[in-house]
Design a protein around this motif. Structure first.
Motif, PDB file in Angstrom:
ATOM      1  N   GLN A  97       0.808  -1.210   0.000  1.00  0.00           N
ATOM      2  CA  GLN A  97       0.000   0.000   0.000  1.00  0.00           C
ATOM      3  C   GLN A  97       0.845   1.266   0.000  1.00  0.00           C
ATOM      4  OE1 GLN A  97       0.952  -1.928   2.551  1.00  0.00           O
ATOM      5  NE2 GLN A  97      -0.660  -1.777   4.109  1.00  0.00           N
ATOM      6  N   PHE A  98       2.154   1.099   0.011  1.00  0.00           N
ATOM      7  CA  PHE A  98       3.050   2.251  -0.055  1.00  0.00           C
ATOM      8  C   PHE A  98       3.908   2.179  -1.315  1.00  0.00           C
ATOM      9  CE2 PHE A  98       1.848   2.039   4.403  1.00  0.00           C
ATOM     10  CZ  PHE A  98       1.433   3.353   4.608  1.00  0.00           C
ATOM     11  N   ARG A  99       5.147   1.675  -1.227  1.00  0.00           N
ATOM     12  CA  ARG A  99       6.012   1.712  -2.415  1.00  0.00           C
ATOM     13  C   ARG A  99       6.261   0.342  -3.048  1.00  0.00           C
ATOM     14  NH1 ARG A  99      11.143   4.697  -0.870  1.00  0.00           N
ATOM     15  NH2 ARG A  99      10.648   4.140   1.272  1.00  0.00           N
ATOM     16  N   ASN A 100       5.800  -0.718  -2.414  1.00  0.00           N
ATOM     17  CA  ASN A 100       5.800  -2.057  -3.005  1.00  0.00           C
ATOM     18  C   ASN A 100       7.146  -2.442  -3.626  1.00  0.00           C
ATOM     19  OD1 ASN A 100       4.555  -4.506  -3.566  1.00  0.00           O
ATOM     20  ND2 ASN A 100       3.835  -3.832  -5.573  1.00  0.00           N
ATOM     21  N   GLY A 101       8.217  -2.124  -2.915  1.00  0.00           N
ATOM     22  CA  GLY A 101       9.545  -2.503  -3.377  1.00  0.00           C
ATOM     23  C   GLY A 101      10.297  -1.417  -4.117  1.00  0.00           C
ATOM     24  N   ASN A 102       9.577  -0.368  -4.529  1.00  0.00           N
ATOM     25  CA  ASN A 102      10.213   0.778  -5.178  1.00  0.00           C
ATOM     26  C   ASN A 102      11.075   0.352  -6.375  1.00  0.00           C
ATOM     27  OD1 ASN A 102      10.669   3.607  -5.307  1.00  0.00           O
ATOM     28  ND2 ASN A 102      12.642   3.375  -4.264  1.00  0.00           N
ATOM     29  N   GLY A 103      10.549  -0.599  -7.139  1.00  0.00           N
ATOM     30  CA  GLY A 103      11.294  -1.037  -8.311  1.00  0.00           C
ATOM     31  C   GLY A 103      12.549  -1.830  -7.978  1.00  0.00           C
ATOM     32  N   GLY A 104      12.568  -2.419  -6.773  1.00  0.00           N
ATOM     33  CA  GLY A 104      13.744  -3.202  -6.371  1.00  0.00           C
ATOM     34  C   GLY A 104      14.947  -2.359  -6.004  1.00  0.00           C
ATOM     35  N   SER A 105      14.702  -1.127  -5.526  1.00  0.00           N
ATOM     36  CA  SER A 105      15.815  -0.184  -5.309  1.00  0.00           C
ATOM     37  C   SER A 105      16.831  -0.672  -4.281  1.00  0.00           C
ATOM     38  CB  SER A 105      15.276   1.191  -4.891  1.00  0.00           C
ATOM     39  OG  SER A 105      14.502   1.109  -3.700  1.00  0.00           O
ATOM     40  N   ALA A 106      16.370  -1.325  -3.196  1.00  0.00           N
ATOM     41  CA  ALA A 106      17.325  -1.815  -2.191  1.00  0.00           C
ATOM     42  C   ALA A 106      18.189  -2.933  -2.760  1.00  0.00           C
ATOM     43  CB  ALA A 106      16.574  -2.296  -0.948  1.00  0.00           C
ATOM     44  N   GLY A 107      17.550  -3.859  -3.471  1.00  0.00           N
ATOM     45  CA  GLY A 107      18.306  -4.940  -4.085  1.00  0.00           C
ATOM     46  C   GLY A 107      19.287  -4.444  -5.123  1.00  0.00           C
ATOM     47  N   LYS A 108      18.888  -3.446  -5.896  1.00  0.00           N
ATOM     48  CA  LYS A 108      19.791  -2.878  -6.901  1.00  0.00           C
ATOM     49  C   LYS A 108      21.006  -2.223  -6.251  1.00  0.00           C
ATOM     50  CE  LYS A 108      16.167  -2.161 -10.347  1.00  0.00           C
ATOM     51  NZ  LYS A 108      15.292  -1.179 -11.043  1.00  0.00           N
ATOM     52  N   LEU A 109      20.800  -1.591  -5.096  1.00  0.00           N
ATOM     53  CA  LEU A 109      21.934  -1.011  -4.374  1.00  0.00           C
ATOM     54  C   LEU A 109      22.910  -2.100  -3.960  1.00  0.00           C
ATOM     55  CD1 LEU A 109      23.279   1.447  -2.971  1.00  0.00           C
ATOM     56  CD2 LEU A 109      21.909   0.912  -0.957  1.00  0.00           C
ATOM     57  N   ILE A 110      22.384  -3.206  -3.436  1.00  0.00           N
ATOM     58  CA  ILE A 110      23.242  -4.324  -3.021  1.00  0.00           C
ATOM     59  C   ILE A 110      23.995  -4.894  -4.221  1.00  0.00           C
ATOM     60  CG2 ILE A 110      23.221  -6.669  -2.094  1.00  0.00           C
ATOM     61  CD1 ILE A 110      20.756  -5.768  -0.417  1.00  0.00           C
ATOM     62  N   ALA A 111      23.289  -5.060  -5.346  1.00  0.00           N
ATOM     63  CA  ALA A 111      23.929  -5.624  -6.538  1.00  0.00           C
ATOM     64  C   ALA A 111      25.060  -4.732  -7.036  1.00  0.00           C
ATOM     65  CB  ALA A 111      22.888  -5.813  -7.637  1.00  0.00           C
ATOM     66  N   SER A 112      24.820  -3.427  -7.069  1.00  0.00           N
ATOM     67  CA  SER A 112      25.832  -2.521  -7.613  1.00  0.00           C
ATOM     68  C   SER A 112      27.048  -2.408  -6.710  1.00  0.00           C
ATOM     69  CB  SER A 112      25.223  -1.135  -7.850  1.00  0.00           C
ATOM     70  OG  SER A 112      24.840  -0.520  -6.625  1.00  0.00           O
ATOM     71  N   THR A 113      26.843  -2.425  -5.403  1.00  0.00           N
ATOM     72  CA  THR A 113      27.972  -2.267  -4.481  1.00  0.00           C
ATOM     73  C   THR A 113      28.687  -3.586  -4.216  1.00  0.00           C
ATOM     74  OG1 THR A 113      26.476  -2.514  -2.568  1.00  0.00           O
ATOM     75  CG2 THR A 113      26.930  -0.271  -3.347  1.00  0.00           C
ATOM     76  N   GLY A 114      28.096  -4.711  -4.653  1.00  0.00           N
ATOM     77  CA  GLY A 114      28.739  -6.006  -4.511  1.00  0.00           C
ATOM     78  C   GLY A 114      29.492  -6.447  -5.746  1.00  0.00           C
ATOM     79  N   GLN A 115      29.511  -5.614  -6.783  1.00  0.00           N
ATOM     80  CA  GLN A 115      30.227  -5.960  -7.997  1.00  0.00           C
ATOM     81  C   GLN A 115      31.734  -5.969  -7.750  1.00  0.00           C
ATOM     82  OE1 GLN A 115      28.989  -3.316 -11.128  1.00  0.00           O
ATOM     83  NE2 GLN A 115      26.977  -4.269 -11.345  1.00  0.00           N
ATOM     84  N   GLY A 116      32.429  -6.835  -8.445  1.00  0.00           N
ATOM     85  CA  GLY A 116      33.876  -6.926  -8.286  1.00  0.00           C
ATOM     86  C   GLY A 116      34.237  -7.831  -7.129  1.00  0.00           C
ATOM     87  N   LYS A 117      33.880  -7.420  -5.926  1.00  0.00           N
ATOM     88  CA  LYS A 117      34.092  -8.229  -4.733  1.00  0.00           C
ATOM     89  C   LYS A 117      32.743  -8.462  -4.075  1.00  0.00           C
ATOM     90  CE  LYS A 117      36.752  -8.557  -0.416  1.00  0.00           C
ATOM     91  NZ  LYS A 117      37.332  -9.873  -0.761  1.00  0.00           N
ATOM     92  N   PRO A 118      32.181  -9.653  -4.179  1.00  0.00           N
ATOM     93  CA  PRO A 118      30.850  -9.899  -3.623  1.00  0.00           C
ATOM     94  C   PRO A 118      30.850  -9.916  -2.101  1.00  0.00           C
ATOM     95  CG  PRO A 118      31.793 -11.945  -4.434  1.00  0.00           C
ATOM     96  CD  PRO A 118      32.741 -10.847  -4.845  1.00  0.00           C
ATOM     97  N   TYR A 119      29.678  -9.674  -1.526  1.00  0.00           N
ATOM     98  CA  TYR A 119      29.536  -9.734  -0.077  1.00  0.00           C
ATOM     99  C   TYR A 119      29.636 -11.174   0.404  1.00  0.00           C
ATOM    100  CZ  TYR A 119      28.079  -4.887  -0.231  1.00  0.00           C
ATOM    101  OH  TYR A 119      28.051  -3.527  -0.423  1.00  0.00           O
ATOM    102  N   ASP A 120      30.365 -11.370   1.487  1.00  0.00           N
ATOM    103  CA  ASP A 120      30.393 -12.668   2.148  1.00  0.00           C
ATOM    104  C   ASP A 120      29.186 -12.837   3.049  1.00  0.00           C
ATOM    105  OD1 ASP A 120      33.111 -14.007   1.504  1.00  0.00           O
ATOM    106  OD2 ASP A 120      33.647 -11.927   1.974  1.00  0.00           O
TER     107      ASP A 120
END
Length: 334
Positions: free
Chosen positions: A124-147
């Protein structure tokens, strides 16, 4: 905050009128701190869910030179009269022994992120906001992934991993109180996991008890083992809740020592709902090494480890990705 779907729906309906502007921002990529889609500080609070045988100096030297030692009580207690009453450690006791000092450590990358679930993911609010949180994780985990990643206000960690295009690459562990851990399966073997309740909200902002979620892992190639701990602190912000600031800190440390095995590294992350000026964070600073602190809500998000200084390779504030908290990460050699 560990609320059920029904509770979230009920609270959301009560607030729907006041949150109409926030819902209208669903197409935005991020939710900036000064925009109407961000909660007020009030709403953020409302919707969260014997003497040692050696001297203190001797104990501190032992903890650094010979590895972890058992809990050493000062004989004092805190939180008296509450379910969370616990003993205080002696002055010199700490978990600051670092295997990397002897070149026996292992480099890891970790993240902590409060996801602001009811607003960012609520239908009823932003319903994932287009996956914005996941996209942040994906972009900052490039090169060296999160353990390892620790999430707070997280009702469905697999949805976050899907938004980050990481499904299948990470194992997930969900706990009570809407906290969760994700770990990189190709590199790490899960040895054990659990949760210990360590704090409780005060009556004026009560959503329940708060936990320290822990998990032990072993690296599949090197055999290096560590404990990863994820925590979401009690309300009101800066109070430590019913158990108090020191009681919360000591209960977290007890949760670690009760399950950690000798020689294992330690990483503690979370939204502690306490900033660096509080007794809780100052006390944790005495026992662990704080390597990154955010700025949201006065700086309540932190990353602690048993190693610091030259062993910290990199720390970053990653921005909010649509949440009301910034995500933090760190690369450290433990």
């Amino acid at each position: 905050m560990g609320k059920t779907v029904n509770l979230l729906a009920s609270v959301s309906l009560l607030l729907i009128g006041a949150s109409a502007d926030a819902a209208a921002q669903g197409a935005a990529d991020v939710c900036l701190p000064d925009t109407e889609c961000m909660m007020s500080e009030r709403d953020h609070s409302l919707l969260q869910v014997g003497a040692p045988s050696m001297s203190a100096a001797d104990l501190d030297e032992l903890s650094l030179a010979e590895g972890p030692i058992e809990w050493s009580s000062s004989g004092a207690t805190v939180g008296d009269g509450h379910w969370c009453q616990t003993s205080a450690p002696s002055d010199g006791w700490s978990l600051k022994h670092c295997s990397a000092d002897s070149d026996a450590g292992h480099e890891i990358k970790v993240l902590t992120y409060n996801l602001y679930w009811w607003n960012l993911f609520g239908w009823q609010f932003r319903n994932g906001n287009g996956g914005s949180a996941g996209k942040l994780i994906a972009s900052t985990g490039q090169g060296k992934p999160y353990d390892f990643m620790g999430f707070q206000e997280c009702e469905d960690v697999d949805r976050v991993l899907q938004d980050a295009s990481l499904t299948g690459q990470y194992g997930s562990i969900e706990a009570e109180h809407a906290i969760a851990i994700a770990y990189r399966k190709v590199a790490w073997e899960l040895l054990d996991h659990g949760m210990r309740e360590v704090a409780e909200d005060k009556p004026e902002q009560w959503w329940g008890k708060r936990g320290a979620q822990w998990a032990r892992f072993r690296h599949k190639s090197t055999g290096y083992a560590l404990m990863f701990v994820n925590h979401h602190g009690a309300l009101p912000v800066g109070s430590g809740g019913k158990c108090g600031l020191l009681g919360t800190a000591y209960n977290i440390l007890h949760a670690i020592t009760s399950h950690r095995q000798s020689g294992e590294g330690v990483v503690l992350v979370g939204d502690f709902n306490s900033n660096e000026g509080t007794e809780e964070i100052k006390e944790l600073d005495r026992r662990l090494r704080r390597i990154n602190t955010g700025t949201s809500f006065g700086g309540v998000d932190h990353i602690f480890t048993n190693c610091g200084g030259v062993h910290v390779v990199e720390t970053r504030n990653l921005g909010n990705g649509g949440s009301d908290h910034d995500a933090l990460d760190a690369v450290v050699r433990l």
